[in-house]
Design a protein around this motif. Structure first.
Motif, mmCIF file in Angstrom:
data_model
loop_
_atom_site.group_PDB
_atom_site.id
_atom_site.type_symbol
_atom_site.label_atom_id
_atom_site.label_comp_id
_atom_site.label_asym_id
_atom_site.label_seq_id
_atom_site.Cartn_x
_atom_site.Cartn_y
_atom_site.Cartn_z
ATOM 1 N N SER A 114 -4.308 -0.330 -16.923
ATOM 2 C CA SER A 114 -4.573 -0.116 -18.353
ATOM 3 C C SER A 114 -4.610 -1.446 -19.092
ATOM 4 N N GLU A 134 -3.744 9.650 -20.615
ATOM 5 C CA GLU A 134 -2.370 9.583 -20.112
ATOM 6 C C GLU A 134 -1.369 9.264 -21.190
ATOM 7 N N ASP A 180 -9.032 6.644 -18.779
ATOM 8 C CA ASP A 180 -7.730 6.268 -18.213
ATOM 9 C C ASP A 180 -6.801 7.479 -18.266
HETATM 10 MG MG MG Z 1 -2.058 3.043 -17.208
#
Ligand code: MG
Ligand code: TYD
Length: 461
Positions: A114, A134, A180
């Motif tokens: 990330s 997430e 993500d």
């Molecule tokens: Mg991540």
């Protein structure tokens, strides 16, 4: 004779997360790849009669009329790559991200995926849609503050449904989409839970389609298992254009980012980053960093000029040998290298060098959290183990590389000249190399060895 088979409405089977093999019943070990506890339940709904003798007559057309074209009339789809602005990543990708392509970024949780992608969003020329499935938008904002990545044309979507993503792409019209992570995305048309093989595969297929339709690059994050396989996403490797994988130990600061599949350029190249308080910073001279903590005159340590893709890297390999408890077989522990190669080298040492290790616990480690898979590590591995057992250090100016054959012979490996230069540049002016190695620069004391005994002699063991 016409045979019609009816498939029941809901079918439950078990699919291996690692290799995708279907099993009618749950078992502890996958018969396809041998992995343990990797089966997950998958439900498919179908009510379609299958004519097993003439399948084509029962298959509907795909909808839009597809054109049949002559190969030479087709315009090649590969556009020019767009630079991400993160220099080391662009080098790895051969320039950047190709419009309409899908790149999968894999790595263990917490390794920096990330972080890297937010840095890409910061540097990207044009607007970005960042699907943070997430984390909440606030958490991403917090990380963006830290990375000084606040821009008004980076759009955050804290949703995980494919419909929401498609709509957000249409409304924000971005020139890059980051998802993500793919394990959190759900396709409402697939019955199983997010993260299941069916969901991950179906969502990826949808996103691949979306990327092509809008002709913009998509980057998907995929988590991997501890063993380094793209869990679930292993099945994804075939669906995407590029797979970039993070390696390294998240407890160390060095990260190797490797292109393991790349439709638009070379694979197996690596870039090295360091995780700092300001995010990931590209490392210009990784070898220096790998050797930074090295102590000379310690038994079991040897320096290896290795190759990662085209890039030469000098790393330290360490071995430790200790007596086992009587009656207990010796433990083998390999960090950063293939345990199978360790077993092979130990067998060769026992058989050809009269160096049995059955009563010893053997620990070997490539320092710095790097994983080396190339065979040039064999000879240094044998030397490090020999040095550890003898309790005598290898001279500090020595570096070694070469593959060990089952007969104890030392075989040539790729690109010896590159390895010489990198070793020399870092001050290792004696190199133990396979017997057929080419001549080296006059500053280098090249010691060619044909078998392990000669190699041991060369370093005074
Ligand atoms: Mg991540
Ligand atoms: P992250 O990118 O969240 O990992 P992933 O997405 O692969 O799960 O990285 C998490 C780790 O990186 C976390 O331990 C904090 C650390 N970190 C830094 O050291 N410096 C930074 O600037 C940032 C953003 C994170």
């Amino acid at each position: 004779m016409r045979q019609t088979m009816w498939v029941s409405k809901v079918r439950t089977s078990h699919v291996c997360r690692e290799c995708g093999t279907h099993h009618p019943k749950w078992t502890g070990q996958c018969t396809g790849c041998g992995e343990w506890n990797s089966l997950v339940e998958e439900t498919t709904s179908t009510g379609v009669p299958i004519d097993t003798t003439s399948p084509s007559t029962t298959r509907p057309r795909s909808g839009e009329r597809s054109e049949i074209e002559a190969l030479d009339a087709v315009v090649s789809e590969t556009g020019n790559p767009l630079p991400t602005g993160v220099e080391q990543l662009d080098t790895l990708l051969g320039g950047g991200l190709v419009p309409g392509s899908v790149t999968l970024v894999g790595g263990e949780p917490g390794i920096g995926k990330s972080t890297l992608l937010l840095q890409v969003a910061r540097e990207w020329t044009g607007s970005v849609l960042y699907v943070c499935a997430e984390e909440s938008a606030r958490q991403v904002r917090q990380r963006a503050d830290r990375l000084r990545a606040i821009r008004s044309d980076v759009w955050l979507l804290a949703e995980s449904g494919l419909g929401d993503i498609a709509e957000a792409v249409a409304t924000t019209n971005p020139s890059l989409v980051i998802v993500d992570s793919i394990q959190m995305i759900s396709d409402p048309l697939v019955g199983s839970t997010p993260g299941s093989v069916a969901q991950v595969r179906s969502s990826t297929q949808f996103l691949v389609h979306l990327a092509k339709r809008h002709s913009i690059p998509f980057v998907l994050v995929g988590h991997v298992t501890k063993e380094g396989d793209l869990a679930g996403p292993r099945v994804l490797e075939h669906l995407v254009d590029t797979v970039v994988s993070f390696e390294g130990d998240r407890h160390h600061s060095l990260r190797l980012v490797r292109a393991i599949k790349h439709r638009f350029g070379a694979t197996n190249d690596v870039s090295v980053f360091e995780m700092t308080s300001d995010g990931l910073i590209g490392v210009e001279d990784p070898s220096q960093l790998f050797l930074a903590d090295r102590r000379t005159h310690v038994a079991g340590s040897v320096v290896v000029p290795t190759l990662e893709g085209k890039r030469p890297l000098v790393v330290e390999l360490q071995a430790l040998a200790v007596q086992t408890t009587p009656g207990v077989p010796g433990r083998r522990n390999a960090q950063g290298l293939d345990p199978a190669r360790l077993s092979m080298v130990l067998a060769v040492l026992a058989r050809h060098c009269n160096l049995p290790t059955a009563s010893l616990d053997i620990y070997v480690s490539v320092v710095g959290g790097v994983k080396i898979t190339e065979p040039g590590l064999d000879l240094p591995l044998a030397l490090a183990i020999g040095s550890a057992i003898a309790g005598r250090p290898i001279p500090p100016d020595v570096a070694a590389f070469g593959e060990v054959g089952l007969g104890g012979e030392i075989r040539q490996v790729a690109q010896p000249e590159r390895r010489y230069s990198e070793a020399l540049r870092l001050g290792f002016d004696r190199v133990i190399a396979p017997v057929r190695s080419p001549d080296a620069h006059s500053q280098l004391d090249l010691v060619r060895v044909g078998d392990l005994s000669q190699a041991f002699d060369a370093v005074g063991l």
